[in-house]
Enzyme design. Sequence first.
Site, short mmCIF file in Angstrom:
data_model
loop_
_atom_site.label_atom_id
_atom_site.label_comp_id
_atom_site.label_asym_id
_atom_site.label_seq_id
_atom_site.Cartn_x
_atom_site.Cartn_y
_atom_site.Cartn_z
N GLY A 9 6.02 7.12 -27.91
CA GLY A 9 6.38 6.42 -29.14
C GLY A 9 7.73 5.74 -28.99
O GLY A 9 8.53 5.67 -29.93
N GLY A 12 9.03 2.66 -31.37
CA GLY A 12 9.25 2.86 -32.81
C GLY A 12 10.72 2.77 -33.17
O GLY A 12 11.58 2.54 -32.33
N GLN A 13 11.00 3.01 -34.46
CA GLN A 13 12.36 2.85 -34.99
C GLN A 13 13.36 3.76 -34.27
O GLN A 13 14.43 3.31 -33.85
CB GLN A 13 12.36 3.16 -36.49
CG GLN A 13 13.66 2.78 -37.19
CD GLN A 13 13.80 3.34 -38.59
OE1 GLN A 13 13.06 4.23 -38.98
NE2 GLN A 13 14.74 2.82 -39.35
N ASP A 35 4.23 3.88 -25.02
CA ASP A 35 3.73 3.62 -26.37
C ASP A 35 2.29 3.17 -26.25
O ASP A 35 1.79 2.94 -25.14
CB ASP A 35 4.60 2.58 -27.09
CG ASP A 35 4.68 2.87 -28.59
OD1 ASP A 35 3.60 3.02 -29.22
OD2 ASP A 35 5.80 2.97 -29.14
N ILE A 36 1.64 3.00 -27.40
CA ILE A 36 0.21 2.67 -27.42
C ILE A 36 -0.06 1.25 -26.93
O ILE A 36 -1.13 0.94 -26.45
CB ILE A 36 -0.39 2.89 -28.84
CG1 ILE A 36 -1.90 2.72 -28.87
CG2 ILE A 36 0.24 1.95 -29.85
CD1 ILE A 36 -2.67 3.99 -28.90
N ARG A 37 0.96 0.37 -27.06
CA ARG A 37 0.78 -0.99 -26.53
C ARG A 37 2.07 -1.50 -25.92
O ARG A 37 3.15 -1.01 -26.24
CB ARG A 37 0.29 -1.94 -27.63
CG ARG A 37 1.22 -2.14 -28.79
CD ARG A 37 0.61 -3.05 -29.83
NE ARG A 37 -0.48 -2.43 -30.55
CZ ARG A 37 -0.33 -1.63 -31.61
NH1 ARG A 37 0.89 -1.36 -32.06
NH2 ARG A 37 -1.36 -1.10 -32.22
N ASN A 53 -1.86 6.54 -25.02
CA ASN A 53 -2.33 6.92 -26.35
C ASN A 53 -1.92 8.37 -26.57
O ASN A 53 -2.36 9.27 -25.85
CB ASN A 53 -3.86 6.76 -26.41
CG ASN A 53 -4.43 7.13 -27.78
OD1 ASN A 53 -3.71 7.65 -28.64
ND2 ASN A 53 -5.71 6.87 -27.96
N TYR A 143 2.17 13.07 -44.76
CA TYR A 143 3.21 13.14 -43.73
C TYR A 143 3.93 14.49 -43.78
O TYR A 143 4.10 15.17 -42.76
CB TYR A 143 4.20 11.99 -43.96
CG TYR A 143 5.34 11.92 -42.98
CD1 TYR A 143 5.13 11.73 -41.62
CD2 TYR A 143 6.67 11.99 -43.43
CE1 TYR A 143 6.18 11.64 -40.72
CE2 TYR A 143 7.73 11.88 -42.55
CZ TYR A 143 7.48 11.72 -41.20
OH TYR A 143 8.54 11.62 -40.33
N LYS A 147 4.06 17.52 -41.03
CA LYS A 147 5.33 17.96 -40.45
C LYS A 147 5.56 19.46 -40.69
O LYS A 147 6.06 20.17 -39.84
CB LYS A 147 6.50 17.14 -41.02
CG LYS A 147 6.57 15.72 -40.47
CD LYS A 147 6.80 15.70 -38.96
CE LYS A 147 6.91 14.29 -38.40
NZ LYS A 147 6.99 14.28 -36.92
#
Length: 312
Positions: A9, A12-13, A35-37, A53, A143, A147
Site C-alpha cells: 500500500g 496511499g496517503q 501496491d495494487i497498480r 494484491n 472501518y 480495525k
Amino acid sequence: MSTKILIIGACGQIGTELTHKLREIYGTENVIASDIRKLNTDVVNSGPFEVVNALDFNQIEHLVELHQIDEIYLMAALLSATAEKNPAFAWDLNMNSLFHVLNLAKAGKIKKIFWPSSIAVFGPTTPKENTPQYTVMEPSTVYGISKQAGERWCEYYHNIFGVDVRSIRYPGLISWSSPPGGGTTDYAVDIFHKALSDKTYECFLSSETKMPMMYMDDAIAATIQIMQAPVEEIKIRSSYNLAAMSFTPTEIAAKIKKHIPEFTITYEPDFRQKIADSWPASIDDAESRKDWNWKHKFDLETMTTDMLEHLK
C-alpha cells in the site's frame, strides 16, 4: 546485514511519505514499495517497486522470499468514508491482508510487522475527551469494526505465536504531498487546497466538530520510532493511542485566514458527520509517551504554516 523492508500500500496517503523516509534511513534498494497498480509517482520511480494484491497470499509470500524481507509495513486499507460504500470489500481487504502478513510472521518468514489501527476503533459510547488507552470500544463504522478486530488478532498472534507486530491508532492525518484518501478527517487536507485555489471551502462536517489530528511528519516519525524501539519497550500489542492536536473546522479556518485573509468557509454536513460524531474529540496517549518516548512536534499553528508553504 541491512534490514529489508516491504511496504504494502505504498502509493496511499501514508505509504507515499513512509516509503521516502524509510528509503532515506535504510537505503533505497532495501525498501521495496508495492501496491495494487503501478502509478507514475515518485514512489514507483524512485526505487524498487512491485505490483501486488494485498489479498493474494502467494504474491506476498513470493515477494518476501524474492527480496529476503525482514519487516512488512501493511498500509493497504479501505478508509472510513469509502468503506461505508463497500462494506464487504472493506472487511475483506482490511482483515485478510492482515492475516496474510501475520501468518508469514507466524511461519518465521518475516521478523516484524507494522499494522496501523485508527481512532475509528472507538465509538459513540467511548468517552469523548482524553479517550484512554483502555476504554469502551463499540465502533459503528465498517472501518472501525475491521480495525478493532485487527487489534485483537495482532494481540492474539503475539501472545500465542510470539509474532512481533506493532501498531498505533492514527488520528486524522494531514499531509501536503498526497491527496485525501477517503477518510472522514480528510476535510483538514482538502481545506488547504481549496483555500489556495478558490479562497473558499465547503466543509462536509459541522463547524464545531472537534477531532484528533496529526501532521503527517509526526505520524511517519511515530511509525518508524515504534518499529525501531527495543522489543522490551513495546508493552501493548493491540495498538497504542497516539495524539498531537485536536481542533474544529472553525479553528483551522481561523488559522488559515491569518495567512489568506479573504478565505471563507461554509458548512454542508453529509453522511460523514455521523461518523465524526461517533469518534473521540481528543486522545490520551500517555502509554506511547511512557513506553517508547513518543513526542509530537507540530501543533495547529506550525502545521498550517508548513502546509501552506509546501502547497504554494
